[in-house]
Motif scaffolding. Structure first.
Motif, short mmCIF file in Angstrom:
data_model
loop_
_atom_site.label_atom_id
_atom_site.label_comp_id
_atom_site.label_asym_id
_atom_site.label_seq_id
_atom_site.Cartn_x
_atom_site.Cartn_y
_atom_site.Cartn_z
N MET A 174 0.81 -1.22 0.00
CA MET A 174 0.00 0.00 0.00
C MET A 174 0.84 1.27 0.00
O MET A 174 0.29 2.37 -0.04
CB MET A 174 -0.96 0.00 1.19
N SER A 175 2.17 1.14 0.04
CA SER A 175 3.00 2.34 -0.14
C SER A 175 3.05 2.73 -1.62
O SER A 175 3.48 3.84 -1.95
CB SER A 175 4.42 2.08 0.38
N GLN A 176 2.60 1.84 -2.50
CA GLN A 176 2.53 2.14 -3.93
C GLN A 176 1.07 2.21 -4.40
O GLN A 176 0.75 2.99 -5.29
CB GLN A 176 3.26 1.06 -4.74
N ALA A 177 0.22 1.39 -3.82
CA ALA A 177 -1.19 1.34 -4.23
C ALA A 177 -2.02 2.29 -3.37
O ALA A 177 -1.58 2.76 -2.32
CB ALA A 177 -1.71 -0.08 -4.10
N TRP A 178 -3.25 2.57 -3.80
CA TRP A 178 -4.17 3.39 -3.02
C TRP A 178 -5.61 3.01 -3.33
O TRP A 178 -5.90 2.37 -4.34
CB TRP A 178 -3.93 4.88 -3.29
N MET A 179 -6.51 3.42 -2.44
CA MET A 179 -7.93 3.11 -2.57
C MET A 179 -8.68 4.31 -3.15
O MET A 179 -8.63 5.40 -2.59
CB MET A 179 -8.54 2.73 -1.21
N GLN A 180 -9.36 4.11 -4.26
CA GLN A 180 -10.16 5.18 -4.86
C GLN A 180 -11.03 4.59 -5.97
O GLN A 180 -10.54 3.82 -6.80
CB GLN A 180 -9.27 6.27 -5.46
N VAL A 299 4.22 -12.64 -14.26
CA VAL A 299 3.76 -11.45 -14.98
C VAL A 299 3.02 -10.49 -14.05
O VAL A 299 3.26 -9.28 -14.06
CB VAL A 299 2.89 -11.85 -16.18
N PHE A 300 2.12 -11.01 -13.23
CA PHE A 300 1.32 -10.13 -12.38
C PHE A 300 2.15 -9.48 -11.29
O PHE A 300 1.80 -8.40 -10.80
CB PHE A 300 0.13 -10.89 -11.78
N LYS A 301 3.25 -10.09 -10.90
CA LYS A 301 4.12 -9.48 -9.90
C LYS A 301 4.95 -8.34 -10.47
O LYS A 301 5.68 -7.66 -9.74
CB LYS A 301 5.01 -10.54 -9.26
N GLY A 305 3.13 -2.63 -6.63
CA GLY A 305 2.27 -2.93 -5.49
C GLY A 305 1.96 -4.41 -5.35
O GLY A 305 1.53 -4.86 -4.29
N LEU A 306 2.17 -5.18 -6.42
CA LEU A 306 1.91 -6.62 -6.38
C LEU A 306 3.19 -7.44 -6.48
O LEU A 306 3.14 -8.65 -6.75
CB LEU A 306 0.95 -7.02 -7.52
#
Length: 450
Positions: A174-180, A299-301, A305-306
């Motif tokens: 969550m230091s790269q991702a966010w909720m919106q 690939v998904f990594k 954030g993942l």
């Protein structure tokens, strides 16, 4: 003749058909092959299990055809919509649900109903008499599928359907991702932060596309020549159509601001949507895939954030069979060669959870009326359900028939409305206003009879 209604398949269509008929006083037996006979996509033996997305899509009943379908099912006391509302998750303007609790509640409601019993075991042949609804969905067993093909005298049409991976929330950085939610859509703070966003710059996006195109993918068996349903395309297929396709599709960056770098506009954004009420699971929106399992994780990594993501379920692809309904079914969903059998759900050529359940609702009510010696007309094609059933049982061109979501293109035009993009909002509102009046008109005589 036995007046029991037998329903093959306990998915969305079968569950709704059983509920509707039982509520009208009919004894119902649901025949479900799971868990004795499993499928590629199902994880449990629960009725109403969701195998792809956990979303019923838009809940807007004034500007969206699927939202109108939600409204019609609620007005008809539909089980699927009642349980979806009970287990709703924040998803902006969409109706997303906690899939495990949803399926458990559908199962509990059906098994507790005094008029419903469940027989676990596979039905392998089409019955010669009685009252039956076949609602086996996209994963009809091969033996029953062969029996249907033998009866109809033609091979069932087919396409390939894909499912998206699910990620454990505590493995997301969550230091790269966010909720919106996109454009901060929603009336509450929870709705405005319903989606988790992972941003990409241009170099990251280009590298991701390269990896998608190069990844090992599931190969189809010889003779499997079916195409894809456009509403559920694997991301690799979209990427093959052009390097910008994903950036203008599920990875579009519009309507979002990254709080970690508010002055930097992302080149692309991967969105994840909550998959359960606890918020411990998130599915990657629009990321249906046919990549092999090992390639998926790699690939998904690459998504910011993942990098350390742990997957509760990886994506996959399966074959989806359906009837050429305009040729094989009567307007009231009966098999022309065996009119004691109705078909409902995705096997009829509708696409989506809601559309499948809606066809189950109609099949259950029509079968119940027949058992009671009544004649229930098809809903007018000015309603969402009427437009769908009219399309699949004769409105579509048989030679090119393909699975269809509900949409306003299936509705007869409303006279006197101006066309063009500016008039679209008024036109859609006119469609839904008319549909709601006509749907109440169709339901009213049944309510009096009950």
């Amino acid at each position: 003749m036995d007046k029991t209604l037998h329903i093959v398949g306990g998915g969305m269509a079968g569950s709704e058909a059983a509920w509707q008929a039982a509520q009208l006083g009919i004894d119902v037996v649901i025949h479900e092959m799971r868990p004795k006979v499993g499928t590629f996509a199902h994880q449990t033996g629960l009725l109403g299990e969701m195998v792809c997305s956990n979303s019923f899509r838009s809940d807007d009943s004034e500007q969206n055809a699927v939202g109108l379908l939600h409204w019609e099912m609620r007005a008809a006391d539909g089980l699927i919509m009642a349980m979806a509302d009970q287990h709703r998750l924040p998803a902006g303007g969409a109706l997303a649900v906690d899939r495990d609790n949803f399926a458990q509640s559908v199962t509990d409601a059906l098994t507790a109903h005094p008029n419903i019993s469940v027989a676990f075991g596979e039905i392998t042949d089409l019955p010669d008499d009685g009252h039956w609804i076949i609602a086996t969905g996209p994963l009809t067993s091969s033996t029953l599928g062969q029996a249907i093909a033998a009866e109809t005298g033609a091979e069932a049409l087919a396409f390939f359907d894909a499912i998206a991976p699910i990620v454990y929330a505590d493995s997301i950085d969550m230091s790269q991702a966010w909720m919106q939610s996109r454009y901060d859509k929603g009336e509450t703070e929870e709705e405005r932060t319903a989606y988790l966003n992972c941003p990409m710059d241009r170099d990251q996006y280009e590298a991701f596309i390269d990896a998608l195109l190069a990844a090992d993918k599931t190969e189809f068996h010889e003779g499997e020549t079916a195409g894809y349903f456009d509403g559920c395309l694997p991301i690799e297929v979209m990427a093959e159509r052009g390097r910008e396709t994903l950036r203008h599709g599920p990875m579009k960056p519009v309507g979002l601001t990254n709080p970690h770098a508010p002055d930097v506009k992302p080149w692309a954004v991967v969105q994840l949507r909550r998959d359960n009420k606890l918020g411990t699971l998130f599915n990657i929106v629009g990321f249906q895939t046919k990549m092999k399992y090992g390639a998926q994780a790699d690939v998904f990594k690459m998504i910011p954030g993942l990098e350390n993501a742990r997957f509760a379920r990886l994506g996959g692809i399966h074959r989806n069979t359906f009837l050429n309904s305009p040729t094989l079914l009567t307007p009231d969903m009966r098999l022309r060669s065996k009119p004691h059998i109705r078909f409902a759900g995705q096997i009829t050529g509708v696409e989506g959870y809601v559309e499948s359940a809606a066809m189950g609702l109609l099949a259950g009510r029509m079968a119940a009326a027949q058992i009671m010696g009544q004649n229930l007309p098809v809903p007018p094609n000015t309603t969402a359900m009427g437009a769908l059933i009219t399309h699949i049982t004769g409105g579509a061109e048989a030679k090119t028939f393909q699975p269809m979501n509900v949409n306003f293109g299936l509705f007869p035009p409303v006279e006197g409305l101006r066309g063009g993009r500016r008039g679209r909002k008024d036109r859609y509102k006119a469609y839904t206003d008319r549909a709601k009046i006509d749907w109440h008109g169709w339901l009213a005589p049944q309510a009096k009879a009950a």
